[in-house]
Design an enzyme around this catalytic site. Structure first.
Site, PDB file in Angstrom:
ATOM      1  N   ASP A  83       0.855  -1.191   0.000  1.00 32.94           N
ATOM      2  CA  ASP A  83       0.000   0.000   0.000  1.00 32.94           C
ATOM      3  C   ASP A  83       0.896   1.248   0.000  1.00 32.94           C
ATOM      4  O   ASP A  83       1.821   1.348   0.818  1.00 32.94           O
ATOM      5  CB  ASP A  83      -0.861  -0.052   1.276  1.00 32.94           C
ATOM      6  N   HIS A 186      -7.755   9.619   4.131  1.00 34.58           N
ATOM      7  CA  HIS A 186      -7.445   8.508   5.028  1.00 34.58           C
ATOM      8  C   HIS A 186      -7.850   8.837   6.468  1.00 34.58           C
ATOM      9  O   HIS A 186      -7.936  10.003   6.834  1.00 34.58           O
ATOM     10  CB  HIS A 186      -5.941   8.216   5.022  1.00 34.58           C
ATOM     11  N   HIS A 220      -9.449   4.826  -2.391  1.00 36.70           N
ATOM     12  CA  HIS A 220      -8.744   4.894  -1.100  1.00 36.70           C
ATOM     13  C   HIS A 220      -9.650   5.600  -0.092  1.00 36.70           C
ATOM     14  O   HIS A 220     -10.641   6.201  -0.465  1.00 36.70           O
ATOM     15  CB  HIS A 220      -7.422   5.663  -1.250  1.00 36.70           C
ATOM     16  N   SER A 222     -11.695   4.515   2.129  1.00 37.58           N
ATOM     17  CA  SER A 222     -13.090   4.060   1.990  1.00 37.58           C
ATOM     18  C   SER A 222     -13.682   3.473   3.260  1.00 37.58           C
ATOM     19  O   SER A 222     -14.664   2.735   3.192  1.00 37.58           O
ATOM     20  CB  SER A 222     -13.180   3.030   0.856  1.00 37.58           C
ATOM     21  N   ASP A 265      -8.875   0.476   5.974  1.00 38.78           N
ATOM     22  CA  ASP A 265      -7.941   0.283   7.081  1.00 38.78           C
ATOM     23  C   ASP A 265      -8.598   0.722   8.394  1.00 38.78           C
ATOM     24  O   ASP A 265      -8.686  -0.032   9.362  1.00 38.78           O
ATOM     25  CB  ASP A 265      -6.671   1.105   6.815  1.00 38.78           C
ATOM     26  N   THR A 266      -9.096   1.956   8.391  1.00 36.30           N
ATOM     27  CA  THR A 266      -9.600   2.554   9.637  1.00 36.30           C
ATOM     28  C   THR A 266     -10.713   1.724  10.287  1.00 36.30           C
ATOM     29  O   THR A 266     -10.753   1.583  11.515  1.00 36.30           O
ATOM     30  CB  THR A 266     -10.091   3.987   9.340  1.00 36.30           C
TER      31      THR A 266
HETATM   32  P1  13P Z   1      -9.206   4.386   5.437  1.00 30.68           P
HETATM   33  O1  13P Z   1      -8.387   5.207   6.361  1.00 30.68           O
HETATM   34  O2  13P Z   1     -10.485   5.097   5.060  1.00 30.68           O
HETATM   35  O3  13P Z   1      -9.493   3.034   5.956  1.00 30.68           O
HETATM   36  O4  13P Z   1      -8.383   4.222   4.076  1.00 30.68           O
HETATM   37  C1  13P Z   1      -7.390   3.255   3.956  1.00 30.68           C
HETATM   38  C2  13P Z   1      -6.604   3.380   2.701  1.00 30.68           C
HETATM   39  O5  13P Z   1      -6.949   4.060   1.756  1.00 30.68           O
HETATM   40  C3  13P Z   1      -5.353   2.604   2.643  1.00 30.68           C
HETATM   41  O6  13P Z   1      -4.624   2.851   1.474  1.00 30.68           O
HETATM   42  O1  G3H Z   2      -3.188   4.453   3.425  1.00 31.14           O
HETATM   43  C1  G3H Z   2      -2.864   4.370   4.546  1.00 31.14           C
HETATM   44  C2  G3H Z   2      -3.195   3.230   5.404  1.00 31.14           C
HETATM   45  O2  G3H Z   2      -4.284   3.568   6.213  1.00 31.14           O
HETATM   46  C3  G3H Z   2      -1.984   2.759   6.156  1.00 31.14           C
HETATM   47  O3  G3H Z   2      -1.669   3.587   7.213  1.00 31.14           O
HETATM   48  O4  G3H Z   2       0.807   4.015   7.113  1.00 31.14           O
HETATM   49  O5  G3H Z   2      -0.470   4.179   9.265  1.00 31.14           O
HETATM   50  O6  G3H Z   2      -0.039   1.958   8.204  1.00 31.14           O
HETATM   51  P1  G3H Z   2      -0.253   3.431   8.011  1.00 31.14           P
HETATM   52 ZN    ZN Z   3      -4.685   4.841   0.756  1.00 31.05          ZN
END
Ligand code: 13P
Ligand code: G3H
Ligand code: ZN
Length: 339
Positions: A83, A186, A220, A222, A265-266
């Site tokens: 990522d 994000h 992204h 999302s 991710d979140t």
């Molecule tokens: P979120 O923070 O909305 O989950 O997005 C994650 C993301 O885009 C990781 O590349």
């Molecule tokens: O796009 C970002 C992701 O949420 C990953 O976040 O760099 O804190 O692992 P991180």
């Molecule tokens: Zn992202």
């Protein structure tokens, strides 16, 4: 089954008209929760690993954890994706580690903050595509920038994707998937009010899909930031501010118009935090970490299962046989888009 490539699972998702969740993992419990969800609902899945995750867990750990999960779930197509690669060298290192897909995020300079110019973005993305495709590895590029800065992958400024430029970019780079900027960011704090139809530029997705019907788009930022999870965290002693995420209905609209990879991710982080806080509160005399990590793993699994059903990927794990990187490399070598 070998680890799958992003290209193959997104091609299949396009045929089936669904989206695939790309869930971030940083540790064993997250990998098990994500892959366990895929097994439970029989969905293909993308497990994505950020540079932050690699530095937290150690470079080798994440790929071994994901390979272990794949051995335990041989019937599930699982993509191991980098990522937000910040520069070609990071992508090359991930390919050496065995990643089957990488994101070269050339929308920002290597500091992960400063928006780059178009020429830089094309140059670094194309460089990664050329090397990756020779090995059968897929590449995601990004055009436009996301808003958030809280995770270190964002400029704080939003530059929405220009559909005309998207056509040029895909042509010039040969990317397998294109991350588009439509107003998401994000992290947990995306919107201060529930986003209505005007806040997210969904029309750009429709325009890009009309111009590039064969290109797989990536959304992204999302996470939907469920109110229920925010409330549970706060009820268990957390201090999250009022916030709104991306409504699932907007993601589903995107999926109807060519979005095939949906980055989440979140929501996993929130689910884990809620479960951990509750477990710690419920067992003040408990000191076996398994008592806390087990519900956390289950919480990650539940949120992933819900998204897999909502994005339409549930039930599609057995639709096709995963092909190897060598086979993918041959396909790229024989195709007009091969770099
Ligand atoms: P979120 O923070 O909305 O989950 O997005 C994650 C993301 O885009 C990781 O590349
Ligand atoms: O796009 C970002 C992701 O949420 C990953 O976040 O760099 O804190 O692992 P991180
Ligand atoms: Zn992202």
């Amino acid at each position: 089954m070998p680890l799958a490539t992003l290209r193959q699972v997104l091609d299949e998702a396009a045929k089936g008209g669904y989206g695939i969740g790309a869930f971030n993992a940083n540790n064993m419990e997250q990998v098990q929760g994500i892959v366990g969800a895929a097994q439970e609902v029989q969905s293909p899945v993308i497990v994505q690993v950020s540079r932050g995750a690699l530095s937290y867990a150690g470079k080798n750990y994440m790929q071994h954890l994901i390979r272990a999960a794949a051995e335990s779930a041989p019937e599930i197509p699982i993509v191991l994706h980098l990522d937000h690669g910040d520069k070609p060298e990071t992508c090359f290192e991930a390919i050496e580690l065995g990643f089957t897909s990488v994101m070269m995020d050339g929308s920002l300079l290597a500091d992960g903050k400063t928006p780059s110019d178009y020429e830089y973005n094309v140059a670094v993305t194309r460089e990664v595509v050329e090397a990756a495709h020779k090995k059968g590895v897929s590449v995601e590029g990004e055009l436009g920038t996301l808003g958030g800065i809280e995770d270190g992958h964002g400029s704080g400024e939003v530059h929405l994707t220009d559909p005309e430029q998207a056509v040029e970019f895909v042509e010039a780079t040969g990317v397998d998937a294109l991350a588009v900027a439509i107003g998401t960011s994000h992290g947990a704090y995306k919107f201060t009010a529930k986003p209505t139809g005007d806040v997210l530029a969904m029309h750009l997705i429709e325009e890009i899909h009309q111009k590039l019907p064969e290109t797989h788009m990536v959304m992204h930022g999302s996470s939907s930031v469920p109110q229920e999870l925010v409330d549970r965290i706060n009820a268990a002693g957390g201090k999250l501010e009022a916030t709104y995420g991306v409504p699932v209905s907007e993601i589903q609209q995107g999926i109807r118009h060519g979005v095939r990879k949906v980055n989440v991710d979140t929501d996993g982080r929130l689910a884990i935090t809620a479960a951990l806080r509750e477990a710690l509160n419920a067992g003040p005399s408990e000191f076996d970490p398994r008592a806390f990590f087990k519900p956390a793993r289950e919480a990650q699994k539940q949120v992933c299962m819900e998204r897999m059903r909502q994005f339409g990927s549930a039930g599609h794990a057995g639709d096709y046989k995963v092909i190897t990187l060598e086979e993918m490399a041959k396909r790229y070598a024989g195709s007009a888009v091969a770099a």
